[in-house]
Design a protein around this motif. Structure first.
Motif, PDB file in Angstrom:
ATOM      1  N   UNK A 191      68.572  40.665 -16.712  1.00  0.00           N
ATOM      2  CA  UNK A 191      68.059  38.853 -16.399  1.00  0.00           C
ATOM      3  C   UNK A 191      68.083  37.979 -17.813  1.00  0.00           C
ATOM      4  N   UNK A 192      67.927  38.371 -18.991  1.00  0.00           N
ATOM      5  CA  UNK A 192      67.656  37.188 -19.432  1.00  0.00           C
ATOM      6  C   UNK A 192      69.373  36.568 -19.967  1.00  0.00           C
ATOM      7  N   UNK A 193      70.262  38.031 -20.028  1.00  0.00           N
ATOM      8  CA  UNK A 193      71.477  37.623 -19.752  1.00  0.00           C
ATOM      9  C   UNK A 193      72.331  36.833 -18.988  1.00  0.00           C
TER      10      UNK A 193
ATOM     11  N   UNK B  41      74.386  31.602 -17.125  1.00  0.00           N
ATOM     12  CA  UNK B  41      74.663  30.587 -16.863  1.00  0.00           C
ATOM     13  C   UNK B  41      74.464  29.130 -17.367  1.00  0.00           C
ATOM     14  N   UNK B  42      73.463  29.488 -18.256  1.00  0.00           N
ATOM     15  CA  UNK B  42      73.521  27.955 -18.490  1.00  0.00           C
ATOM     16  C   UNK B  42      74.316  27.510 -19.714  1.00  0.00           C
TER      17      UNK B  42
ATOM     18  N   UNK C 181      54.626  46.245 -17.902  1.00  0.00           N
ATOM     19  CA  UNK C 181      55.511  45.452 -17.621  1.00  0.00           C
ATOM     20  C   UNK C 181      56.671  45.883 -19.386  1.00  0.00           C
ATOM     21  N   UNK C 182      57.631  45.054 -19.051  1.00  0.00           N
ATOM     22  CA  UNK C 182      59.017  45.430 -20.237  1.00  0.00           C
ATOM     23  C   UNK C 182      59.944  44.297 -20.087  1.00  0.00           C
TER      24      UNK C 182
END
Length: 70
Positions: free
Chosen positions: A29-31, A36-37, A23-24
């Protein structure tokens, strides 16, 4: 026949036929989540007082109906 062909238990057992995934961090997707927040906060902060006022009016109206005043 050589003596290396004796039955021995497997040294490593995988439950899949594909190699394991290392995994990395998923920064893209964090961005998207942060954007969205941020968009929701930009919308909800100005609407917050209006929504609070409407909620309080609904509470008062419900309380007055229970007391048969209105």
């Amino acid at each position: 026949m050589s003596s290396d062909t004796t039955d021995q238990p497997a040294r490593r057992v995988y439950r899949t036929v594909t190699p394991p995934y290392r995994g990395r961090s998923d920064e893209e997707m964090n961005l998207v989540g942060y954007l969205l927040i941020a968009g929701l906060l930009i919308l909800l902060i100005p609407l917050g007082p209006v929504l609070l006022l409407l909620w309080l009016l609904a509470l008062v109206r419900r309380d007055l109906r229970r007391r048969d005043v209105v």
